[in-house]
Write a protein that holds these residues in place. Structure first.
Motif, PDB file in Angstrom:
ATOM      1  N   TYR A 141       0.847  -1.189   0.000  1.00  0.00           N
ATOM      2  CA  TYR A 141       0.000   0.000   0.000  1.00  0.00           C
ATOM      3  C   TYR A 141       0.878   1.233   0.000  1.00  0.00           C
ATOM      4  O   TYR A 141       1.740   1.400   0.867  1.00  0.00           O
ATOM      5  CB  TYR A 141      -0.917   0.007   1.221  1.00  0.00           C
ATOM      6  N   CYS A 142       0.703   2.084  -0.991  1.00  0.00           N
ATOM      7  CA  CYS A 142       1.483   3.305  -1.065  1.00  0.00           C
ATOM      8  C   CYS A 142       0.753   4.408  -0.313  1.00  0.00           C
ATOM      9  O   CYS A 142      -0.404   4.713  -0.592  1.00  0.00           O
ATOM     10  CB  CYS A 142       1.701   3.729  -2.514  1.00  0.00           C
ATOM     11  N   THR A 143       1.469   5.004   0.648  1.00  0.00           N
ATOM     12  CA  THR A 143       0.842   6.049   1.463  1.00  0.00           C
ATOM     13  C   THR A 143       0.665   7.349   0.677  1.00  0.00           C
ATOM     14  O   THR A 143      -0.107   8.205   1.064  1.00  0.00           O
ATOM     15  CB  THR A 143       1.694   6.315   2.726  1.00  0.00           C
ATOM     16  N   LYS A 144       1.422   7.479  -0.430  1.00  0.00           N
ATOM     17  CA  LYS A 144       1.288   8.691  -1.233  1.00  0.00           C
ATOM     18  C   LYS A 144       0.237   8.526  -2.325  1.00  0.00           C
ATOM     19  O   LYS A 144      -0.599   9.405  -2.537  1.00  0.00           O
ATOM     20  CB  LYS A 144       2.632   9.072  -1.843  1.00  0.00           C
ATOM     21  N   CYS A 145       0.289   7.377  -3.023  1.00  0.00           N
ATOM     22  CA  CYS A 145      -0.692   7.120  -4.087  1.00  0.00           C
ATOM     23  C   CYS A 145      -2.043   6.693  -3.504  1.00  0.00           C
ATOM     24  O   CYS A 145      -3.056   6.757  -4.167  1.00  0.00           O
ATOM     25  CB  CYS A 145      -0.198   6.027  -5.034  1.00  0.00           C
ATOM     26  N   ARG A 146      -2.002   6.271  -2.269  1.00  0.00           N
ATOM     27  CA  ARG A 146      -3.189   5.822  -1.561  1.00  0.00           C
ATOM     28  C   ARG A 146      -3.884   4.657  -2.256  1.00  0.00           C
ATOM     29  O   ARG A 146      -5.109   4.619  -2.375  1.00  0.00           O
ATOM     30  CB  ARG A 146      -4.169   6.987  -1.356  1.00  0.00           C
ATOM     31  N   VAL A 158      -2.987   0.169  -3.409  1.00  0.00           N
ATOM     32  CA  VAL A 158      -2.038  -0.945  -3.415  1.00  0.00           C
ATOM     33  C   VAL A 158      -1.379  -0.999  -4.790  1.00  0.00           C
ATOM     34  O   VAL A 158      -2.055  -1.113  -5.811  1.00  0.00           O
ATOM     35  CB  VAL A 158      -2.750  -2.276  -3.075  1.00  0.00           C
ATOM     36  N   LEU A 159      -0.040  -0.863  -4.804  1.00  0.00           N
ATOM     37  CA  LEU A 159       0.716  -0.818  -6.055  1.00  0.00           C
ATOM     38  C   LEU A 159       1.979  -1.671  -5.933  1.00  0.00           C
ATOM     39  O   LEU A 159       2.340  -2.113  -4.845  1.00  0.00           O
ATOM     40  CB  LEU A 159       1.126   0.635  -6.361  1.00  0.00           C
ATOM     41  N   ALA A 160       2.658  -1.856  -7.065  1.00  0.00           N
ATOM     42  CA  ALA A 160       3.925  -2.582  -7.053  1.00  0.00           C
ATOM     43  C   ALA A 160       4.996  -1.709  -6.423  1.00  0.00           C
ATOM     44  O   ALA A 160       5.125  -0.528  -6.742  1.00  0.00           O
ATOM     45  CB  ALA A 160       4.310  -2.955  -8.475  1.00  0.00           C
ATOM     46  N   ARG A 181       9.883   0.996  -1.902  1.00  0.00           N
ATOM     47  CA  ARG A 181       9.825   2.179  -2.755  1.00  0.00           C
ATOM     48  C   ARG A 181       8.731   1.947  -3.787  1.00  0.00           C
ATOM     49  O   ARG A 181       8.691   0.913  -4.447  1.00  0.00           O
ATOM     50  CB  ARG A 181      11.165   2.426  -3.455  1.00  0.00           C
ATOM     51  N   CYS A 182       7.870   2.922  -3.890  1.00  0.00           N
ATOM     52  CA  CYS A 182       6.748   2.814  -4.819  1.00  0.00           C
ATOM     53  C   CYS A 182       7.255   2.925  -6.258  1.00  0.00           C
ATOM     54  O   CYS A 182       7.976   3.866  -6.589  1.00  0.00           O
ATOM     55  CB  CYS A 182       5.741   3.917  -4.528  1.00  0.00           C
ATOM     56  N   ASN A 183       6.867   1.975  -7.106  1.00  0.00           N
ATOM     57  CA  ASN A 183       7.270   2.018  -8.513  1.00  0.00           C
ATOM     58  C   ASN A 183       6.529   3.109  -9.286  1.00  0.00           C
ATOM     59  O   ASN A 183       6.906   3.474 -10.389  1.00  0.00           O
ATOM     60  CB  ASN A 183       7.018   0.664  -9.183  1.00  0.00           C
ATOM     61  N   THR A 184       5.479   3.574  -8.714  1.00  0.00           N
ATOM     62  CA  THR A 184       4.667   4.591  -9.391  1.00  0.00           C
ATOM     63  C   THR A 184       5.133   6.006  -9.073  1.00  0.00           C
ATOM     64  O   THR A 184       5.377   6.807  -9.965  1.00  0.00           O
ATOM     65  CB  THR A 184       3.179   4.416  -9.006  1.00  0.00           C
ATOM     66  N   CYS A 185       5.291   6.293  -7.763  1.00  0.00           N
ATOM     67  CA  CYS A 185       5.665   7.661  -7.401  1.00  0.00           C
ATOM     68  C   CYS A 185       7.103   7.754  -6.883  1.00  0.00           C
ATOM     69  O   CYS A 185       7.554   8.846  -6.538  1.00  0.00           O
ATOM     70  CB  CYS A 185       4.692   8.224  -6.364  1.00  0.00           C
ATOM     71  N   SER A 186       7.783   6.602  -6.817  1.00  0.00           N
ATOM     72  CA  SER A 186       9.167   6.528  -6.322  1.00  0.00           C
ATOM     73  C   SER A 186       9.311   6.963  -4.866  1.00  0.00           C
ATOM     74  O   SER A 186      10.405   7.226  -4.402  1.00  0.00           O
ATOM     75  CB  SER A 186      10.116   7.358  -7.201  1.00  0.00           C
TER      76      SER A 186
HETATM   77 ZN   LIG Z   1       3.232   5.720  -4.724  1.00  0.00          ZN
END
Ligand SMILES: [Zn+2]
Length: 138
Positions: A13-18, A20-22, A37-42
């Motif tokens: 779960y990405c706390t920034k993208c809010r 569940v992401l890779a 590290r979020c693959n979407t927002c780094s």
């Molecule tokens: Zn993210």
């Protein structure tokens, strides 16, 4: 089941993208990812497998609303109790009533006169509703 290690891709779960992401694991704690590290927002943040159950605030609000309703009802019951201990007029269509008067209605029970509408009507708050009644009838 694949072994998770630093550098592995995990769903988190990405706390920034809010959502569940890779994520890529950047630190482990035992057999579990610790930081990812979020693959979407780094963005780097602590590992969280799923979206945190954040139902507490709405639940709290609901509870507050409920207790407010209860409080209102309680206070009305208290007012009723107080009023029943005080002298009050028996309602009749020929009676004359003013704002703030407590009346006892044969059907609706005890009520408080909210307003007098000239020449011959009053609105009365009873336990369940506000009703318009006739008065000053000659
Ligand atoms: Zn993210």
């Amino acid at each position: 089941m694949t072994k998770i290690a630093v550098g592995s891709d995990v769903e988190a779960y990405c706390t920034k993208c809010r959502m569940v992401l890779a994520h890529s694991v950047i630190a482990m704690q035992g057999a579990k990812p610790r930081r990812v590290r979020c693959n979407t927002c780094s963005g780097e943040h602590n590992y969280r497998a799923t979206k945190p159950v954040a139902k507490a605030p709405p639940k709290k609000a609901e509870k507050a609303a409920k207790s407010t309703t209860k409080k209102t009802r309680q206070s009305w019951e208290e007012v009723m109790q107080e009023a029943s201990a005080r002298p009050h007029k028996k309602y009749s269509m020929s009676g004359s009533f003013g704002e703030g008067d407590w009346i006892e209605h044969a059907t609706f029970g005890l009520g408080c006169v909210q307003s007098f509408i000239p020449p011959n009507k009053i609105t009365v708050r009873f336990a369940d509703s506000v009703r318009m009644l006739v008065c000053n009838r000659t």
